[in-house]
Design a protein around this motif. Structure first.
Motif, PDB file in Angstrom:
ATOM      1  N   THR A  40       0.860  -1.187   0.000  1.00 57.48           N
ATOM      2  CA  THR A  40       0.000   0.000   0.000  1.00 57.48           C
ATOM      3  C   THR A  40       0.893   1.234   0.000  1.00 57.48           C
ATOM      4  O   THR A  40       1.993   1.215   0.574  1.00 57.48           O
ATOM      5  CB  THR A  40      -0.928   0.016   1.230  1.00 57.48           C
ATOM      6  N   PRO A  41       0.478   2.327  -0.655  1.00 59.76           N
ATOM      7  CA  PRO A  41       1.308   3.533  -0.678  1.00 59.76           C
ATOM      8  C   PRO A  41       1.480   4.112   0.725  1.00 59.76           C
ATOM      9  O   PRO A  41       0.524   4.184   1.503  1.00 59.76           O
ATOM     10  CB  PRO A  41       0.520   4.485  -1.581  1.00 59.76           C
ATOM     11  N   LEU A  42       2.701   4.512   1.040  1.00 59.95           N
ATOM     12  CA  LEU A  42       2.988   5.140   2.333  1.00 59.95           C
ATOM     13  C   LEU A  42       3.114   6.654   2.204  1.00 59.95           C
ATOM     14  O   LEU A  42       3.027   7.365   3.207  1.00 59.95           O
ATOM     15  CB  LEU A  42       4.284   4.560   2.920  1.00 59.95           C
ATOM     16  N   ALA A  43       3.348   7.146   0.990  1.00 57.71           N
ATOM     17  CA  ALA A  43       3.479   8.583   0.750  1.00 57.71           C
ATOM     18  C   ALA A  43       2.966   8.887  -0.640  1.00 57.71           C
ATOM     19  O   ALA A  43       3.006   8.032  -1.535  1.00 57.71           O
ATOM     20  CB  ALA A  43       4.936   9.016   0.890  1.00 57.71           C
ATOM     21  N   ASP A  44       2.457  10.088  -0.797  1.00 59.75           N
ATOM     22  CA  ASP A  44       2.061  10.506  -2.140  1.00 59.75           C
ATOM     23  C   ASP A  44       2.396  11.977  -2.325  1.00 59.75           C
ATOM     24  O   ASP A  44       2.608  12.708  -1.361  1.00 59.75           O
ATOM     25  CB  ASP A  44       0.576  10.238  -2.403  1.00 59.75           C
ATOM     26  N   THR A  78       5.265  16.309  -0.649  1.00 59.93           N
ATOM     27  CA  THR A  78       5.019  14.885  -0.447  1.00 59.93           C
ATOM     28  C   THR A  78       4.518  14.699   0.970  1.00 59.93           C
ATOM     29  O   THR A  78       5.080  15.276   1.914  1.00 59.93           O
ATOM     30  CB  THR A  78       6.306  14.060  -0.665  1.00 59.93           C
ATOM     31  N   ARG A  79       3.484  13.908   1.126  1.00 60.78           N
ATOM     32  CA  ARG A  79       2.926  13.719   2.454  1.00 60.78           C
ATOM     33  C   ARG A  79       2.717  12.229   2.711  1.00 60.78           C
ATOM     34  O   ARG A  79       2.625  11.422   1.771  1.00 60.78           O
ATOM     35  CB  ARG A  79       1.596  14.458   2.569  1.00 60.78           C
ATOM     36  N   LEU A  80       2.640  11.885   3.982  1.00 61.93           N
ATOM     37  CA  LEU A  80       2.344  10.511   4.344  1.00 61.93           C
ATOM     38  C   LEU A  80       0.871  10.221   4.101  1.00 61.93           C
ATOM     39  O   LEU A  80      -0.002  11.056   4.376  1.00 61.93           O
ATOM     40  CB  LEU A  80       2.660  10.259   5.824  1.00 61.93           C
ATOM     41  N   THR A  81       0.602   9.030   3.616  1.00 63.47           N
ATOM     42  CA  THR A  81      -0.775   8.579   3.521  1.00 63.47           C
ATOM     43  C   THR A  81      -1.240   8.133   4.910  1.00 63.47           C
ATOM     44  O   THR A  81      -0.456   8.089   5.867  1.00 63.47           O
ATOM     45  CB  THR A  81      -0.882   7.391   2.558  1.00 63.47           C
ATOM     46  N   ALA A 125      -0.044   5.456  10.056  1.00 65.62           N
ATOM     47  CA  ALA A 125      -0.319   4.331  10.951  1.00 65.62           C
ATOM     48  C   ALA A 125       0.944   3.511  11.191  1.00 65.62           C
ATOM     49  O   ALA A 125       1.215   3.061  12.311  1.00 65.62           O
ATOM     50  CB  ALA A 125      -1.424   3.452  10.366  1.00 65.62           C
ATOM     51  N   LEU A 126       1.748   3.318  10.133  1.00 64.60           N
ATOM     52  CA  LEU A 126       2.992   2.553  10.272  1.00 64.60           C
ATOM     53  C   LEU A 126       3.975   3.297  11.182  1.00 64.60           C
ATOM     54  O   LEU A 126       4.639   2.689  12.033  1.00 64.60           O
ATOM     55  CB  LEU A 126       3.619   2.314   8.905  1.00 64.60           C
ATOM     56  N   LEU A 127       4.069   4.634  11.012  1.00 64.13           N
ATOM     57  CA  LEU A 127       4.948   5.426  11.853  1.00 64.13           C
ATOM     58  C   LEU A 127       4.492   5.371  13.315  1.00 64.13           C
ATOM     59  O   LEU A 127       5.324   5.241  14.228  1.00 64.13           O
ATOM     60  CB  LEU A 127       4.975   6.879  11.364  1.00 64.13           C
TER      61      LEU A 127
END
Length: 265
Positions: free
Chosen positions: A63-67, A78-81, A86-88
């Motif tokens: 799954t994308p982590l940043a877009d 660029t930002r975190l999805t 959630a992963l962080l």
């Protein structure tokens, strides 16, 4: 080393065997700055390297982590999805639990004096091959030179000579645990004294237990009664001349000034 590590206990937390602290530093910096350029610099990546590590992580998470945010009055970035955030958050929670685990193990280690002493001895990094653990049996101060005798676990003793100033700085006292460090090149092996007596303070008798021959010199292991091993670096010519071999009795001889003493602060 993580911030919660004990001096003798170190542990590196990784997720999926690949995602380490540096990767999550990148995510944290990205969440803070909204710029992959700035986040990459903060975490020690190149811009291309940051995208590569993000792509590799996204292959694991599927799954994308940043877009990339679209440009506008506020500019792009660029930002975190939501998945990246959630992963962080999961990393930070696991890191806190990991730190608590290390503290728990450090508290247990404090109740194991023998193991604690062994790890402390192992944690010291030095080029001296010979590290003899023991306790200071006596200290004989002089105007300029102080001699310190260290009783080893095997019943032998090693004498170190140092300046009185150095002895005062170390605050050497009888009963202290100490390490006597001796370079292998300072050790002379004697197989036959031929009726002579030597002035060297340290003379430890044992049995040759190891001969590791190199291109020019050999490392000779001499096992003392009780199991302590003294290592000497000897030229191959001397090995051949003395016919050194395992099982042969010999005495390791070295001067008191060749002994460096280490005590815990």
């Amino acid at each position: 080393m993580n911030g919660g590590d004990h001096p003798l206990l170190q542990g590196e937390l990784r997720l999926a065997g690949r995602l380490d602290g540096r990767f999550f530093d990148l995510l944290a910096a990205l969440a803070l700055t909204g710029s992959l350029h700035k986040a990459a610099r903060a975490a020690g990546y190149s811009y291309k390297g940051a995208w590569l590590v993000l792509d590799a992580a996204q292959a694991l998470t599927r799954t994308p982590l940043a877009d990339k945010a679209a440009g506008g009055t506020g500019g792009g970035g660029t930002r975190l999805t939501a998945e990246g955030q959630a992963l962080l958050a999961a990393w930070r929670a696991l890191q806190a639990r990991h730190t608590a685990f290390l503290h728990e193990q450090a508290a247990w280690l404090a109740t194991q004096p023998a193991l604690d002493a062994l790890l402390k001895r192992m944690s010291m990094k030095t080029t001296a091959r010979n590290q003899f653990l023991g306790r200071i049996a006596d200290v004989t101060p002089g105007p300029t030179t102080t001699t310190v005798r260290v009783a080893l676990d095997g019943g032998q003793a090693v004498t170190a000579a140092m300046t009185t100033e150095a002895a005062a700085e170390l605050d050497v006292q009888p009963g202290q645990q100490a390490l006597a460090l001796v370079k292998s090149s300072e050790v002379v092996l004697v197989t036959d004294f031929g009726g002579y007596r030597l002035s060297a303070r340290n003379q430890l008798a044992g049995t040759v237990s190891r001969v590791e021959r190199g291109a020019v010199s050999s490392l000779i292991g001499l096992t003392l009664p009780g199991g302590t091993v003294v290592t000497a670096s000897v030229t191959n010519d001397a090995v051949d001349g003395l016919a050194l071999a395992a099982g042969q009795p010999a005495t390791a001889v070295f001067k008191a000034y060749a002994v460096m003493l280490a005590v815990r602060t």
